[in-house]
Write an enzyme that holds these catalytic residues in place. Structure first.
Site, PDB file in Angstrom:
ATOM      1  N   GLY A  73       2.802  -2.762  -1.151  1.00 47.92           N
ATOM      2  CA  GLY A  73       2.489  -4.190  -1.149  1.00 47.92           C
ATOM      3  C   GLY A  73       1.624  -4.641   0.021  1.00 47.92           C
ATOM      4  O   GLY A  73       1.283  -5.820   0.134  1.00 47.92           O
ATOM      5  N   GLY A  92      -1.533  -3.753   0.736  1.00 47.87           N
ATOM      6  CA  GLY A  92      -2.899  -4.080   0.303  1.00 47.87           C
ATOM      7  C   GLY A  92      -2.977  -5.483  -0.275  1.00 47.87           C
ATOM      8  O   GLY A  92      -3.889  -6.255   0.057  1.00 47.87           O
ATOM      9  N   LYS A  93      -2.029  -5.826  -1.124  1.00 55.69           N
ATOM     10  CA  LYS A  93      -2.043  -7.165  -1.724  1.00 55.69           C
ATOM     11  C   LYS A  93      -1.891  -8.234  -0.638  1.00 55.69           C
ATOM     12  O   LYS A  93      -2.594  -9.246  -0.634  1.00 55.69           O
ATOM     13  CB  LYS A  93      -0.939  -7.299  -2.768  1.00 55.69           C
ATOM     14  N   PRO A 126     -13.945   3.071  -8.236  1.00 57.40           N
ATOM     15  CA  PRO A 126     -13.439   3.495  -9.550  1.00 57.40           C
ATOM     16  C   PRO A 126     -11.961   3.885  -9.466  1.00 57.40           C
ATOM     17  O   PRO A 126     -11.554   4.613  -8.561  1.00 57.40           O
ATOM     18  CB  PRO A 126     -14.316   4.705  -9.890  1.00 57.40           C
ATOM     19  N   VAL A 180      -9.151  -0.648   3.048  1.00 57.29           N
ATOM     20  CA  VAL A 180      -8.569   0.695   3.216  1.00 57.29           C
ATOM     21  C   VAL A 180      -7.182   0.636   3.860  1.00 57.29           C
ATOM     22  O   VAL A 180      -6.934  -0.157   4.776  1.00 57.29           O
ATOM     23  CB  VAL A 180      -9.458   1.620   4.101  1.00 57.29           C
ATOM     24  N   TYR A 223      -7.019  -4.778  -7.954  1.00 53.36           N
ATOM     25  CA  TYR A 223      -7.653  -6.093  -7.770  1.00 53.36           C
ATOM     26  C   TYR A 223      -7.233  -7.064  -8.866  1.00 53.36           C
ATOM     27  O   TYR A 223      -7.106  -8.269  -8.622  1.00 53.36           O
ATOM     28  CB  TYR A 223      -9.178  -5.928  -7.706  1.00 53.36           C
TER      29      TYR A 223
HETATM   30  C1  LIG Z   1      -6.550   0.325  -3.204  1.00 58.77           C
HETATM   31  C2  LIG Z   1      -5.615   0.011  -2.049  1.00 58.77           C
HETATM   32  C3  LIG Z   1      -6.326  -0.889  -1.042  1.00 58.77           C
HETATM   33  C4  LIG Z   1      -4.389  -0.725  -2.614  1.00 58.77           C
HETATM   34  O1  LIG Z   1      -3.496  -1.059  -1.564  1.00 58.77           O
HETATM   35  P1  LIG Z   1      -1.923  -0.791  -1.709  1.00 58.77           P
HETATM   36  O2  LIG Z   1      -1.256  -1.300  -0.492  1.00 58.77           O
HETATM   37  O3  LIG Z   1      -1.744   0.644  -2.059  1.00 58.77           O
HETATM   38  O4  LIG Z   1      -1.578  -1.680  -2.979  1.00 58.77           O
HETATM   39  P2  LIG Z   1      -0.282  -2.624  -3.177  1.00 58.77           P
HETATM   40  O5  LIG Z   1       0.938  -1.783  -2.899  1.00 58.77           O
HETATM   41  O6  LIG Z   1      -0.427  -3.868  -2.397  1.00 58.77           O
HETATM   42  O7  LIG Z   1      -0.384  -2.909  -4.729  1.00 58.77           O
HETATM   43  C5  LIG Z   1      -0.360  -4.228  -5.277  1.00 58.77           C
HETATM   44  C6  LIG Z   1      -0.237  -4.088  -6.791  1.00 58.77           C
HETATM   45  O8  LIG Z   1      -1.378  -3.369  -7.305  1.00 58.77           O
HETATM   46  C7  LIG Z   1      -0.953  -2.210  -8.014  1.00 58.77           C
HETATM   47  N1  LIG Z   1      -1.903  -1.135  -7.734  1.00 58.77           N
HETATM   48  C8  LIG Z   1      -2.185  -0.565  -6.534  1.00 58.77           C
HETATM   49  N2  LIG Z   1      -3.150   0.375  -6.664  1.00 58.77           N
HETATM   50  C9  LIG Z   1      -3.462   0.398  -7.983  1.00 58.77           C
HETATM   51  C10 LIG Z   1      -4.379   1.157  -8.762  1.00 58.77           C
HETATM   52  N3  LIG Z   1      -5.190   2.076  -8.218  1.00 58.77           N
HETATM   53  N4  LIG Z   1      -4.450   0.904 -10.094  1.00 58.77           N
HETATM   54  C11 LIG Z   1      -3.653  -0.028 -10.678  1.00 58.77           C
HETATM   55  N5  LIG Z   1      -2.771  -0.791  -9.989  1.00 58.77           N
HETATM   56  C12 LIG Z   1      -2.671  -0.569  -8.666  1.00 58.77           C
HETATM   57  C13 LIG Z   1       0.434  -1.888  -7.454  1.00 58.77           C
HETATM   58  O9  LIG Z   1       1.194  -1.144  -8.382  1.00 58.77           O
HETATM   59  C14 LIG Z   1       0.987  -3.273  -7.211  1.00 58.77           C
HETATM   60  O10 LIG Z   1       1.459  -3.816  -8.434  1.00 58.77           O
HETATM   61  P3  LIG Z   1       2.807  -4.726  -8.494  1.00 58.77           P
HETATM   62  O11 LIG Z   1       2.467  -5.985  -7.704  1.00 58.77           O
HETATM   63  O12 LIG Z   1       3.026  -4.960  -9.937  1.00 58.77           O
HETATM   64  O13 LIG Z   1       3.870  -3.917  -7.816  1.00 58.77           O
HETATM   65  C15 LIG Z   1      -5.121   1.296  -1.319  1.00 58.77           C
HETATM   66  O14 LIG Z   1      -4.445   2.103  -2.261  1.00 58.77           O
HETATM   67  C16 LIG Z   1      -6.225   2.108  -0.670  1.00 58.77           C
HETATM   68  O15 LIG Z   1      -6.538   1.919   0.506  1.00 58.77           O
HETATM   69  N6  LIG Z   1      -6.826   3.062  -1.410  1.00 58.77           N
HETATM   70  C17 LIG Z   1      -7.857   3.968  -0.879  1.00 58.77           C
HETATM   71  C18 LIG Z   1      -9.155   3.235  -0.512  1.00 58.77           C
HETATM   72  C19 LIG Z   1      -9.723   2.448  -1.663  1.00 58.77           C
HETATM   73  O16 LIG Z   1      -9.973   2.961  -2.758  1.00 58.77           O
HETATM   74  N7  LIG Z   1      -9.941   1.154  -1.415  1.00 58.77           N
HETATM   75  C20 LIG Z   1     -10.476   0.256  -2.405  1.00 58.77           C
HETATM   76  C21 LIG Z   1     -11.915   0.068  -2.164  1.00 58.77           C
HETATM   77  S1  LIG Z   1     -12.699  -0.941  -3.398  1.00 58.77           S
END
Ligand SMILES: CC(C)(COP(=O)(O)OP(=O)(O)OC[C@H]1O[C@@H](n2cnc3c(N)ncnc32)[C@H](O)[C@@H]1OP(=O)(O)O)[C@@H](O)C(=O)NCCC(=O)NCCS
Length: 133
Positions: free
Chosen positions: A76, A78-79, A100, A67, A106
């Site tokens: 970036g 999350g990555k 979903p 999260v 991922y």
């Molecule tokens: C999902 C989550 C952890 C991603 O973290 P983030 O910091 O927003 O993601 P990043 O900025 O590191 O993204 C890394 C890459 O993934 C891509 N990406 C991020 N979210 C994405 C999504 N929902 N669908 C497709 N691609 C996605 C980004 O565009 C980026 O691509 P790039 O390297 O080509 O620029 C964050 O959005 C979050 O906390 N969401 C709410 C909680 C949740 O759903 N958690 C997942 C539980 S399984």
């Protein structure tokens, strides 16, 4: 290391958001403390992201509870967190299930969909409308 404010963590889960049920702060604390590894990120004193993994130390690991606060998403972070968490796991097999709509995230981080993944999940996640099955 800074002690986690588990009430702040519970708000983080609510705001991210992850899941329909509010996370109890004590349960969250116990789950993170029982985990093999976690990555917890702050911006100054503000808790902005967390994730954790279970691991047997030899063969297998599973990642949960990724999260990030909405205003820090898409930068970036999350990555970076996921890469760091995987680096802490001394095993070759790491699994997770995506919320979903997050599958693309991922996949960008190097995870691939499995043909044979199966799960027994709680009634909220088992509801077809939740999007997991
Ligand atoms: C999902 C989550 C952890 C991603 O973290 P983030 O910091 O927003 O993601 P990043 O900025 O590191 O993204 C890394 C890459 O993934 C891509 N990406 C991020 N979210 C994405 C999504 N929902 N669908 C497709 N691609 C996605 C980004 O565009 C980026 O691509 P790039 O390297 O080509 O620029 C964050 O959005 C979050 O906390 N969401 C709410 C909680 C949740 O759903 N958690 C997942 C539980 S399984």
């Amino acid at each position: 290391m800074k002690a986690v404010d588990w009430e702040e963590a519970s708000v983080l889960f609510e705001r991210a958001p992850l899941g329909k049920q509010k996370r109890d702060s004590e349960q969250l604390r116990r789950a993170f403390e029982a985990s093999y590894a976690a990555v917890i990120v702050y911006d100054s004193d503000r808790l902005i992201g967390m994730c954790r993994a279970l691991c047997d130390g030899e063969y297998q690991a599973a990642i949960y509870d990724m999260v990030i606060l909405p205003e820090y998403q898409g930068k970036g972070i999350g990555k970076g967190m996921l890469d760091r968490l995987c680096d802490k796991l001394p095993v070759e097999n790491i699994i997770l299930y995506s919320a979903p709509g997050r599958e693309g995230f991922y996949m960008k981080c190097g995870f691939k969909k499995m043909r044979t993944a199966m799960a027994k999940l709680n009634k909220f996640m088992s509801d077809p409308k939740a999007g997991y099955f």
